[in-house]
Design a protein around this motif. Structure first.
Motif, PDB file in Angstrom:
ATOM      1  N   SER A   1       0.831  -1.190   0.000  1.00 52.79           N
ATOM      2  CA  SER A   1       0.000   0.000   0.000  1.00 52.79           C
ATOM      3  C   SER A   1       0.872   1.248   0.000  1.00 52.79           C
ATOM      4  O   SER A   1       1.832   1.343   0.774  1.00 52.79           O
ATOM      5  N   PRO A   2       0.557   2.247  -0.840  1.00 52.70           N
ATOM      6  CA  PRO A   2       1.311   3.500  -0.798  1.00 52.70           C
ATOM      7  C   PRO A   2       0.998   4.338   0.428  1.00 52.70           C
ATOM      8  O   PRO A   2       1.647   5.357   0.661  1.00 52.70           O
ATOM      9  N   HIS A   3       0.028   3.885   1.250  1.00 50.77           N
ATOM     10  CA  HIS A   3      -0.389   4.656   2.416  1.00 50.77           C
ATOM     11  C   HIS A   3       0.141   4.103   3.727  1.00 50.77           C
ATOM     12  O   HIS A   3       0.146   4.815   4.732  1.00 50.77           O
TER      13      HIS A   3
ATOM     14  N   SER B   1      -5.105   3.485  -5.264  1.00 54.07           N
ATOM     15  CA  SER B   1      -4.872   4.889  -5.560  1.00 54.07           C
ATOM     16  C   SER B   1      -3.894   5.487  -4.557  1.00 54.07           C
ATOM     17  O   SER B   1      -4.119   5.416  -3.342  1.00 54.07           O
ATOM     18  N   PRO B   2      -2.804   6.109  -5.030  1.00 53.79           N
ATOM     19  CA  PRO B   2      -1.887   6.785  -4.103  1.00 53.79           C
ATOM     20  C   PRO B   2      -2.499   8.031  -3.471  1.00 53.79           C
ATOM     21  O   PRO B   2      -1.973   8.539  -2.480  1.00 53.79           O
ATOM     22  N   LEU B   3      -3.606   8.507  -4.041  1.00 55.52           N
ATOM     23  CA  LEU B   3      -4.226   9.742  -3.554  1.00 55.52           C
ATOM     24  C   LEU B   3      -5.416   9.499  -2.634  1.00 55.52           C
ATOM     25  O   LEU B   3      -5.798  10.397  -1.880  1.00 55.52           O
TER      26      LEU B   3
ATOM     27  N   SER C   1       3.271   1.292   5.112  1.00 51.95           N
ATOM     28  CA  SER C   1       4.353   0.389   4.718  1.00 51.95           C
ATOM     29  C   SER C   1       4.172  -1.033   5.224  1.00 51.95           C
ATOM     30  O   SER C   1       4.873  -1.939   4.768  1.00 51.95           O
ATOM     31  N   LYS C   2       3.244  -1.265   6.149  1.00 52.75           N
ATOM     32  CA  LYS C   2       3.013  -2.621   6.649  1.00 52.75           C
ATOM     33  C   LYS C   2       1.815  -3.302   5.987  1.00 52.75           C
ATOM     34  O   LYS C   2       1.577  -4.485   6.211  1.00 52.75           O
ATOM     35  N   THR C   3       1.079  -2.561   5.165  1.00 55.08           N
ATOM     36  CA  THR C   3      -0.113  -3.111   4.528  1.00 55.08           C
ATOM     37  C   THR C   3       0.246  -3.726   3.184  1.00 55.08           C
ATOM     38  O   THR C   3       0.861  -3.075   2.341  1.00 55.08           O
ATOM     39  N   VAL C   4      -0.143  -4.991   3.006  1.00 58.83           N
ATOM     40  CA  VAL C   4       0.166  -5.738   1.786  1.00 58.83           C
ATOM     41  C   VAL C   4      -1.136  -6.313   1.228  1.00 58.83           C
ATOM     42  O   VAL C   4      -1.964  -6.845   1.987  1.00 58.83           O
ATOM     43  N   PHE C   5      -1.311  -6.201  -0.095  1.00 59.79           N
ATOM     44  CA  PHE C   5      -2.438  -6.841  -0.783  1.00 59.79           C
ATOM     45  C   PHE C   5      -1.902  -7.979  -1.641  1.00 59.79           C
ATOM     46  O   PHE C   5      -0.829  -7.884  -2.223  1.00 59.79           O
ATOM     47  N   PHE C   6      -2.687  -9.063  -1.717  1.00 59.39           N
ATOM     48  CA  PHE C   6      -2.266 -10.231  -2.483  1.00 59.39           C
ATOM     49  C   PHE C   6      -3.487 -10.804  -3.197  1.00 59.39           C
ATOM     50  O   PHE C   6      -4.579 -10.876  -2.628  1.00 59.39           O
ATOM     51  N   GLY C   7      -3.298 -11.186  -4.457  1.00 62.43           N
ATOM     52  CA  GLY C   7      -4.420 -11.634  -5.259  1.00 62.43           C
ATOM     53  C   GLY C   7      -4.445 -13.127  -5.487  1.00 62.43           C
ATOM     54  O   GLY C   7      -3.440 -13.719  -5.884  1.00 62.43           O
ATOM     55  N   GLY C   8      -5.608 -13.737  -5.256  1.00 62.40           N
ATOM     56  CA  GLY C   8      -5.880 -15.121  -5.640  1.00 62.40           C
ATOM     57  C   GLY C   8      -7.120 -15.086  -6.525  1.00 62.40           C
ATOM     58  O   GLY C   8      -7.138 -14.471  -7.565  1.00 62.40           O
ATOM     59  N   ASN C   9      -8.185 -15.752  -6.084  1.00 66.53           N
ATOM     60  CA  ASN C   9      -9.493 -15.464  -6.663  1.00 66.53           C
ATOM     61  C   ASN C   9     -10.223 -14.445  -5.797  1.00 66.53           C
ATOM     62  O   ASN C   9     -11.143 -13.769  -6.251  1.00 66.53           O
ATOM     63  N   PHE C  10      -9.787 -14.323  -4.540  1.00 70.88           N
ATOM     64  CA  PHE C  10     -10.200 -13.250  -3.646  1.00 70.88           C
ATOM     65  C   PHE C  10      -9.046 -12.252  -3.535  1.00 70.88           C
ATOM     66  O   PHE C  10      -7.903 -12.555  -3.895  1.00 70.88           O
TER      67      PHE C  10
ATOM     68  N   ILE D   1      -9.276   0.737  -4.557  1.00 68.35           N
ATOM     69  CA  ILE D   1      -8.452  -0.361  -5.060  1.00 68.35           C
ATOM     70  C   ILE D   1      -9.084  -0.913  -6.328  1.00 68.35           C
ATOM     71  O   ILE D   1     -10.281  -1.229  -6.357  1.00 68.35           O
ATOM     72  N   TYR D   2      -8.273  -1.022  -7.371  1.00 64.69           N
ATOM     73  CA  TYR D   2      -8.692  -1.628  -8.634  1.00 64.69           C
ATOM     74  C   TYR D   2      -8.087  -3.027  -8.743  1.00 64.69           C
ATOM     75  O   TYR D   2      -6.933  -3.245  -8.355  1.00 64.69           O
ATOM     76  N   VAL D   3      -8.872  -3.960  -9.292  1.00 67.03           N
ATOM     77  CA  VAL D   3      -8.427  -5.343  -9.451  1.00 67.03           C
ATOM     78  C   VAL D   3      -8.806  -5.819 -10.845  1.00 67.03           C
ATOM     79  O   VAL D   3      -9.925  -5.569 -11.321  1.00 67.03           O
ATOM     80  N   GLY D   4      -7.874  -6.525 -11.504  1.00 65.72           N
ATOM     81  CA  GLY D   4      -8.152  -7.139 -12.790  1.00 65.72           C
ATOM     82  C   GLY D   4      -7.881  -8.630 -12.734  1.00 65.72           C
ATOM     83  O   GLY D   4      -7.048  -9.094 -11.941  1.00 65.72           O
ATOM     84  N   THR D   5      -8.575  -9.402 -13.581  1.00 70.79           N
ATOM     85  CA  THR D   5      -8.462 -10.855 -13.529  1.00 70.79           C
ATOM     86  C   THR D   5      -8.071 -11.421 -14.891  1.00 70.79           C
ATOM     87  O   THR D   5      -8.150 -10.740 -15.918  1.00 70.79           O
ATOM     88  N   ASP D   6      -7.676 -12.702 -14.892  1.00 67.57           N
ATOM     89  CA  ASP D   6      -7.261 -13.346 -16.146  1.00 67.57           C
ATOM     90  C   ASP D   6      -8.439 -13.773 -17.005  1.00 67.57           C
ATOM     91  O   ASP D   6      -8.246 -14.262 -18.125  1.00 67.57           O
ATOM     92  N   ASP D   7      -9.661 -13.595 -16.497  1.00 66.97           N
ATOM     93  CA  ASP D   7     -10.834 -13.893 -17.319  1.00 66.97           C
ATOM     94  C   ASP D   7     -11.614 -12.629 -17.675  1.00 66.97           C
ATOM     95  O   ASP D   7     -12.797 -12.695 -18.028  1.00 66.97           O
ATOM     96  N   GLY D   8     -10.954 -11.468 -17.572  1.00 65.05           N
ATOM     97  CA  GLY D   8     -11.504 -10.257 -18.145  1.00 65.05           C
ATOM     98  C   GLY D   8     -12.217  -9.298 -17.231  1.00 65.05           C
ATOM     99  O   GLY D   8     -12.688  -8.250 -17.686  1.00 65.05           O
ATOM    100  N   ASN D   9     -12.330  -9.584 -15.946  1.00 61.54           N
ATOM    101  CA  ASN D   9     -13.052  -8.685 -15.044  1.00 61.54           C
ATOM    102  C   ASN D   9     -12.175  -7.523 -14.595  1.00 61.54           C
ATOM    103  O   ASN D   9     -10.976  -7.701 -14.327  1.00 61.54           O
TER     104      ASN D   9
END
Length: 407
Positions: free
Chosen positions: A62-64, A114-116, A66-75, A121-129
């Motif tokens: 997270s740009p806001h 968004s850094p601002l 330093s300890k916050t991490v996002f990780f993508g699976g299907n969730f 949070i925007y998320v994109g997937t391998d099936d087009g979402n």
């Protein structure tokens, strides 16, 4: 061959590195220099369908915080303690059914916060979402249908939230697995409600794998495609191919904000580093200047020694240019060659470098030796402040810079 993905380092906790490793289903390494590697992969709860992870699952700091991490699976997973524990902050954002996929698909491929505005949070997937939340994951909105300029079902290869405008976001889509090799690149100024294509001028059969906005110049965009690196100085209206990189797929890009360098990751695990100071200074209306001398980075003179060879096991990348580097831009070819004069703090001329009578960007290098020094000899000028004076026709531009010389 495998593609190179750039890892992410914590900006505050020195010595901590997160690896965007292939086959994330087998583990997500966090490297702590004091404690060694730790697997921080999110754990399944009892009676929960198996998670799905992409071969190159995205991880985002997270740009806001330093300890916050996002990780993508299907969730989308979130950790507030560097990956020690995780919580799910979304429904399944893909088009898949619960549990594993037969082809290991239906996974998140890209995440951008968004850094601002924290929590957008925007998320994109391998099936087009393409999905967005503006409250940290409490509510999610599907933006897929607003991308009317791209066929449905492609892989969302990258999302990039702007550092300069709160609702500005970029997206690239890769459809080569759908037998469609066209470039798909879009810009939205209203947080994804509508999109404008930026693909004009990119290779007709070159899928886009990554888009990055420069952290200093909002008009400067970088795009990695199947056929190399492209950049735009005007927000995507016109694209220029980088002529000195090989024609190789570029899968990831990162701009170092302090060093003003672009790190380029290619298919085949290649890494390149490029000084983008000239591009940052020429982006936007600044590129309309007839003559421009770029800022000069501090230079260091030091004794150099050749590395001993290890035979077939020897590998050494190309070092940056040694000495002081000067970027000179001429909008048009002048009638006569220009000159770049280097003088010391007393105003005494140290050396003069020729500037070719040709339009475009030129790169001049001074080895920091005193004038008349034999090739290979170490005879540097003293440490201190120096001035570079560019003279082209009736135009004169001066820039000061520092030299540190090893005795």
């Amino acid at each position: 061959m495998e593609r190179s993905l750039l890892t992410r380092a914590l900006p505050v906790l020195i010595g901590t590195l997160f690896l965007a490793a292939p086959a994330a289903a087998q583990g997500v390494p966090r490297l702590d220099s004091y404690d060694g590697p730790t697997n921080i992969q999110p754990r399944l709860r009892k009676d929960t369908p198996e998670f799905r992870f992409n071969w190159c699952s995205p991880i985002l700091l997270s740009p806001h915080n330093s300890k916050t991490v996002f990780f993508g699976g299907n969730f989308l997973f979130r950790s507030d303690n560097r990956g020690d524990t995780w919580r799910i902050i979304s429904p399944d954002l893909t088009r898949g059914k619960p549990g594993p996929s037969a082809h290991r698909g239906h996974t998140i491929t890209t995440i951008a916060e968004s850094p601002l505005k924290e929590g957008t949070i925007y998320v994109g997937t391998d099936d087009g979402n393409v999905m967005v939340t503006q409250d940290g994951g409490k509510r999610w909105f599907d933006l897929t249908s607003t991308l009317s300029g791209a066929p449905q079902g492609g892989c969302v290869s990258r999302l990039e939230a702007s550092r300069f405008q709160e609702n500005l976001v970029y997206v690239s889509i890769d459809r080569h697995r759908n037998d469609d090799r066209a470039p798909y690149l879009f810009r939205s100024a209203d947080a994804g409600e509508s999109w404008t294509s930026l693909a004009s001028g990119l290779p007709a059969e070159g899928p886009v794998y990554v888009v990055r906005e420069d952290p200093r110049s909002p008009e400067l965009l970088y795009v990695g495609t199947e056929f190399g690196l492209f950049f735009s100085l005007d927000g995507g209206s016109a694209w220029h191919r980088h002529p000195h990189l090989p024609t190789v797929p570029v899968h990831d890009l990162a701009v170092h904000p302090r060093e003003r360098e672009l790190v380029i990751a290619t298919h085949g695990r290649g890494i390149y580093v490029m000084d983008v100071t000239p591009l940052q200074e020429l982006a936007g209306s600044r590129g309309n200047k007839a003559v421009h001398l770029c800022d000069v980075k501090p230079a260091r003179a030091q004794r150099r020694s050749a590395l001993s060879s290890l035979g077939v096991k020897h590998y050494a990348g190309t070092n940056p240019s040694y000495g002081a580097v000067f970027g000179v831009y001429l909008r048009e070819a002048p009638g006569t060659p220009g000159r770049l004069t280097i003088s010391n703090g007393d105003g005494t001329k140290v050396i003069e470098l020729p500037v070719a009578a040709q339009g475009g960007l030129q790169r001049l290098v001074w080895d920091l030796n005193r004038e008349g020094t034999d090739t290979g000899e170490y005879n540097p000028v003293p440490s201190g402040e120096y001035t570079a004076t560019l003279r082209v026709g009736n135009t004169t531009i001066r820039k000061s810079f520092q030299v540190a010389a090893e005795e």
